[in-house]
Motif scaffolding. Structure first.
Motif, PDB file in Angstrom:
ATOM      1  N   TYR A   1    -113.233  41.648 -49.556  1.00  0.00           N
ATOM      2  CA  TYR A   1    -112.075  41.457 -50.431  1.00  0.00           C
ATOM      3  C   TYR A   1    -111.520  40.036 -50.333  1.00  0.00           C
ATOM      4  N   LYS A   2    -112.359  39.112 -49.829  1.00  0.00           N
ATOM      5  CA  LYS A   2    -111.913  37.760 -49.519  1.00  0.00           C
ATOM      6  C   LYS A   2    -111.180  37.098 -50.688  1.00  0.00           C
ATOM      7  N   LYS A   3    -111.824  37.163 -51.868  1.00  0.00           N
ATOM      8  CA  LYS A   3    -111.249  36.520 -53.050  1.00  0.00           C
ATOM      9  C   LYS A   3    -109.822  37.021 -53.308  1.00  0.00           C
ATOM     10  N   TYR A   4    -109.683  38.356 -53.222  1.00  0.00           N
ATOM     11  CA  TYR A   4    -108.389  38.962 -53.530  1.00  0.00           C
ATOM     12  C   TYR A   4    -107.338  38.593 -52.477  1.00  0.00           C
ATOM     13  N   VAL A   5    -107.784  38.521 -51.239  1.00  0.00           N
ATOM     14  CA  VAL A   5    -106.851  38.164 -50.176  1.00  0.00           C
ATOM     15  C   VAL A   5    -106.325  36.750 -50.389  1.00  0.00           C
ATOM     16  N   ILE A   6    -107.225  35.844 -50.728  1.00  0.00           N
ATOM     17  CA  ILE A   6    -106.812  34.448 -50.950  1.00  0.00           C
ATOM     18  C   ILE A   6    -105.843  34.366 -52.133  1.00  0.00           C
ATOM     19  N   LEU A   7    -106.164  35.108 -53.199  1.00  0.00           N
ATOM     20  CA  LEU A   7    -105.289  35.157 -54.366  1.00  0.00           C
ATOM     21  C   LEU A   7    -103.893  35.650 -53.982  1.00  0.00           C
ATOM     22  N   ALA A   8    -103.879  36.706 -53.163  1.00  0.00           N
ATOM     23  CA  ALA A   8    -102.600  37.283 -52.732  1.00  0.00           C
ATOM     24  C   ALA A   8    -101.799  36.262 -51.935  1.00  0.00           C
ATOM     25  N   ILE A   9    -102.476  35.539 -51.077  1.00  0.00           N
ATOM     26  CA  ILE A   9    -101.775  34.541 -50.260  1.00  0.00           C
ATOM     27  C   ILE A   9    -101.171  33.444 -51.165  1.00  0.00           C
ATOM     28  N   LEU A  10    -101.960  32.992 -52.136  1.00  0.00           N
ATOM     29  CA  LEU A  10    -101.476  31.940 -53.037  1.00  0.00           C
ATOM     30  C   LEU A  10    -100.251  32.413 -53.820  1.00  0.00           C
ATOM     31  N   LEU A  11    -100.339  33.644 -54.303  1.00  0.00           N
ATOM     32  CA  LEU A  11     -99.230  34.221 -55.056  1.00  0.00           C
ATOM     33  C   LEU A  11     -97.970  34.326 -54.197  1.00  0.00           C
ATOM     34  N   ASN A  12     -98.184  34.677 -52.938  1.00  0.00           N
ATOM     35  CA  ASN A  12     -97.090  34.782 -51.985  1.00  0.00           C
ATOM     36  C   ASN A  12     -96.382  33.453 -51.807  1.00  0.00           C
ATOM     37  N   ILE A  13     -97.179  32.388 -51.726  1.00  0.00           N
ATOM     38  CA  ILE A  13     -96.615  31.046 -51.543  1.00  0.00           C
ATOM     39  C   ILE A  13     -95.728  30.702 -52.740  1.00  0.00           C
ATOM     40  N   PHE A  14     -96.215  31.084 -53.932  1.00  0.00           N
ATOM     41  CA  PHE A  14     -95.495  30.809 -55.166  1.00  0.00           C
ATOM     42  C   PHE A  14     -94.162  31.579 -55.204  1.00  0.00           C
ATOM     43  N   VAL A  15     -94.261  32.901 -54.947  1.00  0.00           N
ATOM     44  CA  VAL A  15     -93.077  33.740 -55.097  1.00  0.00           C
ATOM     45  C   VAL A  15     -92.041  33.452 -54.005  1.00  0.00           C
ATOM     46  N   ALA A  16     -92.477  32.875 -52.897  1.00  0.00           N
ATOM     47  CA  ALA A  16     -91.561  32.565 -51.803  1.00  0.00           C
ATOM     48  C   ALA A  16     -90.510  31.536 -52.231  1.00  0.00           C
ATOM     49  N   ALA A  17     -90.830  30.772 -53.276  1.00  0.00           N
ATOM     50  CA  ALA A  17     -89.915  29.708 -53.712  1.00  0.00           C
ATOM     51  C   ALA A  17     -88.702  30.245 -54.464  1.00  0.00           C
ATOM     52  N   PHE A  18     -88.844  31.472 -55.027  1.00  0.00           N
ATOM     53  CA  PHE A  18     -87.771  32.002 -55.881  1.00  0.00           C
ATOM     54  C   PHE A  18     -86.451  32.235 -55.137  1.00  0.00           C
ATOM     55  N   GLY A  19     -86.550  32.759 -53.946  1.00  0.00           N
ATOM     56  CA  GLY A  19     -85.342  33.017 -53.162  1.00  0.00           C
ATOM     57  C   GLY A  19     -84.490  31.766 -53.015  1.00  0.00           C
ATOM     58  N   PRO A  20     -85.050  30.691 -52.409  1.00  0.00           N
ATOM     59  CA  PRO A  20     -84.280  29.454 -52.200  1.00  0.00           C
ATOM     60  C   PRO A  20     -83.918  28.740 -53.514  1.00  0.00           C
ATOM     61  N   LEU A  21     -84.634  29.094 -54.587  1.00  0.00           N
ATOM     62  CA  LEU A  21     -84.340  28.443 -55.862  1.00  0.00           C
ATOM     63  C   LEU A  21     -82.937  28.788 -56.351  1.00  0.00           C
ATOM     64  N   ARG A  22     -82.490  30.022 -56.090  1.00  0.00           N
ATOM     65  CA  ARG A  22     -81.227  30.486 -56.660  1.00  0.00           C
ATOM     66  C   ARG A  22     -79.993  29.752 -56.106  1.00  0.00           C
ATOM     67  N   PRO A  23     -79.891  29.544 -54.800  1.00  0.00           N
ATOM     68  CA  PRO A  23     -78.749  28.741 -54.331  1.00  0.00           C
ATOM     69  C   PRO A  23     -78.740  27.346 -54.960  1.00  0.00           C
ATOM     70  N   PHE A  24     -79.958  26.816 -55.196  1.00  0.00           N
ATOM     71  CA  PHE A  24     -80.063  25.493 -55.811  1.00  0.00           C
ATOM     72  C   PHE A  24     -79.479  25.518 -57.226  1.00  0.00           C
ATOM     73  N   LEU A  25     -79.829  26.589 -57.980  1.00  0.00           N
ATOM     74  CA  LEU A  25     -79.289  26.736 -59.331  1.00  0.00           C
ATOM     75  C   LEU A  25     -77.771  26.933 -59.290  1.00  0.00           C
ATOM     76  N   THR A  26     -77.314  27.687 -58.280  1.00  0.00           N
ATOM     77  CA  THR A  26     -75.877  27.922 -58.131  1.00  0.00           C
ATOM     78  C   THR A  26     -75.134  26.594 -57.995  1.00  0.00           C
ATOM     79  N   LYS A  27     -75.739  25.718 -57.192  1.00  0.00           N
ATOM     80  CA  LYS A  27     -75.132  24.397 -56.985  1.00  0.00           C
ATOM     81  C   LYS A  27     -74.965  23.664 -58.326  1.00  0.00           C
ATOM     82  N   ILE A  28     -76.028  23.711 -59.120  1.00  0.00           N
ATOM     83  CA  ILE A  28     -75.967  23.045 -60.419  1.00  0.00           C
ATOM     84  C   ILE A  28     -74.857  23.671 -61.275  1.00  0.00           C
TER      85      ILE A  28
END
Lengths: 596, 582
Positions: free
Chosen positions: A30-57
């Motif tokens: 399942y190597k391909k899928y695992v790598i895909l999942a990890i990449l997606l995780n890296i992407f979605v991890a940004a959403f949380g911290p993004l919101r305080p940044f938007l709040t500031k704006i």
């Protein structure tokens, strides 16, 4: 104290890279899928911290500038990011868990397949319960490692990295001030984990003691009651119960101190932001919205740090189970098939034992120098006292065990030159202790073999006389058979196992007769079933019935692992030797019943 | 909730500590709610060109309230959660003291696994209710009340908008939690199917191998395993929703505050500090709101568990002292009498013993012979009242056993059971089980009689050697001899041996019987056996057949009778001959 160290060994299995490498092999498909999942995780991890940044704006650019339309856009952006994050998060979790479950499925089937190949010798030596645990519980304890462990480590790390990225992009000095509590938080969390691990071990130890006390005393309750020890035992129980309580109360301490500490650290961070950040605001170096964002950031650190600290526990538990699993998979107790097997195309049924010696272990020979031959179509009865080696004789003929010395020939071919599968296709065994599987009557007769049609099953049942009782069951051949055939009588179970053997229509039949049943009606049924079963086959019967012995072409008398007498019933009786004694002991009564 | 009322008495026992816990919850919450106010004031100050000294004051206050709140938060766990452990202890103790008094019948009808599951899972579910559930529900309600009041005082409409999503969150957690529990139960069922299948396969591996059905079994295992995978995914489908739901609902609340609240700031209805306070309050409220839904599930599960426990608590003791008990009986001499005794295990089962009449004089030895399942063990179980007779009466010294205090009855009778059971304790501890205090001389003496002393000498730690799971494993014969020694040490007036030599070889048996002769003087003894060699010297031998006494007399009389006993005698002689043949 020895108990305690044992327990610790079980729980305290440290990380082992060798084991980890072997475990990782399972996610390779399942190597391909695992790598895909990890990449997606890296992407979605940004959403949380993004919101305080938007709040500031929102605060600095729109609220403080009284721009309501801008504020609306930001609110919509916040909302969109929230929904997007939730959707991705859901599918990601589902997906990684699915990969984990797939992997467990693979391991579980691999173990089961391996066990099916192991020789009987392994099953003799290993308690069934332990083998069951390997295929079930041990696999389950790898669950967390595969379903969340491997992928989620990346998620936790990247959430922290993203927060840092956003913070530093907003204001470096304020970031540094805010982050000053982070080392304490990390240290505290890992220290807490360590302490909890220790107390958890302690609690587990006392819980195990409590459970094993109760288990033991429920089992031995009659002894407690016979000796009238209820009061003393209750005192003992109370002590163990109290130890368990106290261990739990000790562990409460760490939780009680940890959660307020985390809250305190976050308050300190907020205080620092107000004091230092506020000071900067006064000087115009920092905007008010930054303070808002930073206060929100301080609350985001805790979860990924806590999760990371838990990963160590997951690793530990999976190490212990995986070691046990690999040990089983490395076990090579097989009865090997020959490299160049002789193909069998039909079998005449000529059997020869030549100077056969056999021992289950070391040099305790249970069969010594066995020599005899059976011509096609002959029925041979094996008789002997308990422990004479009768069952062993059966075991070696079908290669459940391989002999030590000598040879066994089937139609002149050494059975070790034949594939086990081929060999067993021509030989059916009916065991004394009938083993029925949960399923239906039909599935117990054809053993789930599609090649044996229901017509064949019914015809075999008719031949041995089992059809009558089966037809009387509510669902006939589809009647459910409970585990071990609990709802059927002993006689019925035997008839089913005869039908099973007949349905496979073997050239050679091995029959381990059950000692005659008390019920005469069943006895007559079984007797005639056996007669039908033996027609036209080479048969070896471990006989307990006088009628079987009398109908046999040849009787072999085994005594303490050796053949002592061979002949027919009359000849052997006339000898007044071992057979004569056995006859008096086991078979004579049956004659009396018959004459009456 | 009806069943959980049983817990009232336990709660009352710890009422002081629980009351303190509630006070601590009040104090810590009043600290927690101050922080957002401080935040609000500080931010509002900032917009008014404040000094860094004032900022420092606010920073100090924030840390200060957090310290005070923390101390009380610590104290909450140290009271309420500690009480939950205390009650767990009490409850388990009561459970055990009840279990101990239940009749043997109960243990034969209920598997050990079943009883254990009550003692662990059910008590655990109740513990979760007492501790976390009680703590969070009080904490939540108090905090909710205070926070909502404060928020409303700042801005009523914004409070309504911001809090609107939260009931959904609570209800969502409740529903999802319930679903998860249901799916989890299904997974557990499937898992035990897997276990059963594995168990069945490995036990029947001979049949599988001889019919070459391995491939098929693997196929069936794959199918079941697939089903397990499917059930797991059903759970995961739900479980994976938790984090997203939390993220969305809590996120929406904050967005609402920023958007609508931001609008109010622009209009001048609210200050920026109040927005900060609202955001802070929301983060304080989220956890209690989640906990609320979660607690509802715990209560439901605890109620179900309590119901199961209450069922056990209502099981009658059946065999116990009663008003008929004659407390003046202080000792037994050992004359036993069966008067028209009949016995069945339950109303819908056939009789095991029918109209048994028998007299065993003081100091004599009775031997009981009969086929497996003929009722020998049932017969002797009636004497120490492991079961009570269905009809008729069993008397000792002319008194019905039901009138003899159970303490006196059982301490004067020692039974060596068919299945020897030793505890995981030292040899010494096991053998002195029937003694008030450990008496090593006595233990050595009875070991000698039971021919067990030579065995103990071979153990490295002698009488201090551990037996059982964590110690050495005894052979069947060693277990039987140890149980015999344990019975002898109790110095009984009546000694009952239930097939206690089956795993002991005949020579050793003969030696033990010789030793026992001396010991059994002045004691009444009953020996059940399959072996003629064991029983031939008894004063009286009975043969149980078809639920009743078929033959009775001494060895010679019974041999002369030429019946069941004589046949058995003859066969055993033959067997002996065969064994000795080389």
């Amino acid at each position: 104290m020895t108990e305690k160290t044992q327990e610790e060994e079980i729980l305290g299995k440290a990380y082992d890279s060798r084991l980890m490498k072997r475990l990782l092999v399972y996610i390779k498909p399942y190597k391909k899928y695992v790598i895909l999942a990890i990449l997606l995780n890296i992407f979605v991890a940004a959403f949380g911290p993004l919101r305080p940044f938007l709040t500031k704006i929102a605060i600095d650019d729109y609220i403080l500038n009284s721009n309501y339309n801008g504020l609306k856009i930001i609110a919509l952006l916040l909302f969109a990011s929230l929904i997007l994050q939730a959707i991705i998060q859901y599918f990601l979790t589902y997906y990684t868990q699915y990969l984990g479950q797939r992997t467990l499925y693979d391991i579980r089937t691999q173990i089961f397949e391996h066990i099916q190949k192991l020789a009987l010798k392994y099953f003799d030596r290993t308690p069934i319960g332990r083998i069951v645990t390997r295929a079930t519980n041990d696999v389950e304890s790898l669950n967390e490692l595969f379903s969340s462990g491997i992928v989620m480590v990346f998620s936790d790390i990247f959430i922290i990295i993203w927060i840092l990225v956003f913070m530093f992009s907003m204001d470096i000095p304020l970031s540094l001030v805010t982050l000053s509590v982070l080392p304490v938080l990390i240290y505290g969390t890992f220290l807490f984990r360590k302490k909890v691990r220790e107390t958890y071990r302690d609690v587990r130890f006392h819980l195990a003691r409590l459970n094993s006390y109760m288990q033991e005393h429920v089992t031995g309750m009659s002894v407690v009651q016979i000796f009238r020890k209820e009061k003393d035992e209750f005192k003992k129980f109370s002590n163990i119960n109290a130890d368990h309580r106290d261990a739990n109360i000790r562990s409460i301490f760490y939780y009680a101190i940890f959660f307020p500490t985390v809250e305190l650290l976050s308050s300190i961070a907020i205080a620092l932001i107000i004091w230092y950040g506020g000071g900067e605001v006064i000087q115009g170096a920092v905007k008010l919205g930054d303070l808002f964002a930073f206060i929100q950031f301080t609350e985001m650190f805790f979860r990924p740090i806590r999760d990371l600290s838990e990963k160590y526990n997951i690793l530990q538990t999976s190490m212990a189970s995986s070691e046990r699993i690999f040990k089983l998979l490395d076990n090579q107790t097989f009865i090997k098939d020959p490299e160049e097997p002789v193909k069998l195309n039909g079998v005449k049924g000529d059997i020869q034992f030549k100077d056969v010696w056999f021992a289950y272990d070391d040099d305790n020979y249970v069969l010594k120098n066995i020599n005899f031959s059976i011509k096609p179509g002959e029925v041979v009865a094996i008789v002997g006292h308990t422990g004479a080696g009768k069952s062993t004789l059966i075991n070696i003929l079908t290669r459940f065990y391989d002999i030590r010395k000598g040879s066994i020939l089937l139609d002149g071919i050494d059975i070790r030159q034949i594939n086990k599968k081929d060999l067993r296709k021509y030989i059916s065994i009916v065991l004394q202790d009938v083993f029925l599987f949960s399923g239906t009557i039909e599935s117990n007769i054809n053993m789930d073999n599609d090649e044996i049609s229901i017509e064949q099953v019914i015809s075999a049942a008719k031949t041995v006389g089992a059809d009558k009782f089966i037809s009387n069951l509510p669902n006939k051949y589809q009647e459910e058979v409970k585990e071990r055939g609990a709802t059927l009588s002993v006689g019925q179970k035997q008839l089913i196992s005869f039908t099973r053997a007949l349905a496979y229509d073997p050239k050679i039949l091995i029959l381990d007769e059950a000692t005659s049943s008390i019920d005469t009606e069943a006895e007559n049924l079984i007797k005639s079933a056996i007669e039908k079963l033996l027609i036209g086959r080479t048969a070896i019967v471990i006989a307990h019935r006088l009628s079987t012995i009398q109908n046999a072409d040849k009787i072999i008398v085994l005594h303490k692992g050796e053949i002592r007498e061979i002949g027919n019933h009359q000849e052997l009786l006339a000898k007044r030797g071992i057979y004569y004694k056995l006859y008096q002991l086991q078979y004579k009564d049956q004659e009396i019943i018959k004459t009456i | 909730m009806k069943n959980l009322l049983t817990l009232k008495k336990y709660f009352l026992k710890y009422k002081t500590k629980l009351f303190l816990g509630i006070v601590f919850i009040l104090i810590s919450n009043s600290m927690t709610v101050i922080l957002p106010i401080l935040l609000k004031d500080a931010i509002d100050e900032l917009q008014r060109n404040t000094t860094s000294a004032i900022l420092l004051k606010y920073a100090g206050l924030i840390v200060g309230t957090s310290i005070v709140g923390g101390i009380f938060r610590y104290s909450i766990r140290q009271t309420i959660i500690v009480v939950s452990r205390e009650i767990e202890y009490d409850l388990r103790g009561d459970f055990w003291s009840h279990i101990q008094k239940l009749p043997l019948r109960y243990f034969q009808n209920n598997s050990t696994g079943n009883i254990m599951s009550h003692a662990t899972n059910d008590i655990n579910a109740i513990r979760s209710f007492i501790g976390p559930a009680v703590m969070y529900s009080i904490d939540t309600s108090i905090r909710l009340l205070i926070v909502v009041a404060i928020m409303m005082s700042m801005n009523f409409s914004l409070t309504i908008y911001a809090l609107l999503p939260l009931p959904f969150l609570s209800y969502g957690v409740y529903r999802v939690g319930k679903l998860i529990h249901e799916k989890y139960v299904k997974i557990q069922e499937n898992f035990s199917q897997l276990t059963t299948r594995a168990q069945e396969n490995f036990s029947g591996i001979r049949v599988i191998k001889s019919f070459v059905r391995e491939e098929n079994e693997i196929k069936r295992w794959r199918e079941l395993s697939k089903e397990f995978l499917r059930k797991n995914m059903n759970l995961i489908r739900i479980q994976a929703m938790i984090t997203p739901i939390l993220t969305v609902i809590t996120g929406i609340s904050i967005i609402v505050v920023i958007w609508i609240g931001g609008g109010k700031v622009i209009n001048g209805e609210m200050s920026l500090g109040e927005i900060a306070a609202f955001v802070a309050y929301l983060s304080i409220l989220i956890w209690p709101v989640i906990a609320f839904g979660w607690v509802m599930n715990i209560i439901q599960q605890a109620e179900a568990s309590m119901k199961r426990l209450n069922k056990i608590f209502s099981e009658p003791y059946e065999i116990d002292d009663s008003e008929k008990t004659d407390l003046s009986i202080k000792e037994l001499k050992g004359e036993i009498e069966f008067n028209n005794v009949s016995f069945r295990y339950s109303d819908n089962l056939p009789k095991v013993l029918n109209n048994i009449n028998l007299k065993i004089p003081i100091g004599s030895t009775l031997a009981v012979i009969g086929h497996t399942g003929s009722g020998k063990t049932s017969l002797i179980n009636l004497i120490p009242r492991l079961y009570d007779v269905t009809d008729g009466e069993v008397k000792i010294d002319g008194k019905n056993v039901k009138e003899i205090p159970l303490d006196i009855l059982r301490t004067n009778i020692a039974v060596v059971q068919q299945e020897s059971f030793l505890f995981s304790d030292t040899v010494n501890g096991n053998l002195s089980y029937g003694l008030r205090t450990i008496d090593i001389d006595k233990v050595k003496e009875v070991s000698r009689i039971a021919n067990f002393d030579k065995d103990v000498e071979t153990f490295t730690k002698g009488y201090e050697t551990m037996v059982g799971e964590r110690g050495i494993t005894f052979s069947g014969g060693q277990k039987q001899r140890a149980s015999l020694a344990r019975a002898l040490a109790a110095d009984p007036k009546i000694l009952i041996l239930d097939d206690s030599f089956s795993a002991v070889d005949t020579q050793t048996e003969e030696r033990i019987l010789k030793n026992l002769k001396e010991f059994m003087k002045n004691r009444t003894s009953i020996i059940i056996s399959h072996r003629i060699s064991t029983v031939k010297d008894a004063d009286n031998i009975i043969v149980i057949h078809n639920e009743t006494i078929a033959e009775q007399g001494t060895h010679n009389e019974l041999v002369a009778l030429n019946g069941i006993y004589a046949d058995l005698h003859y066969k055993q002689l033959l067997e002996k001959e065969l064994e000795e043949l080389n």
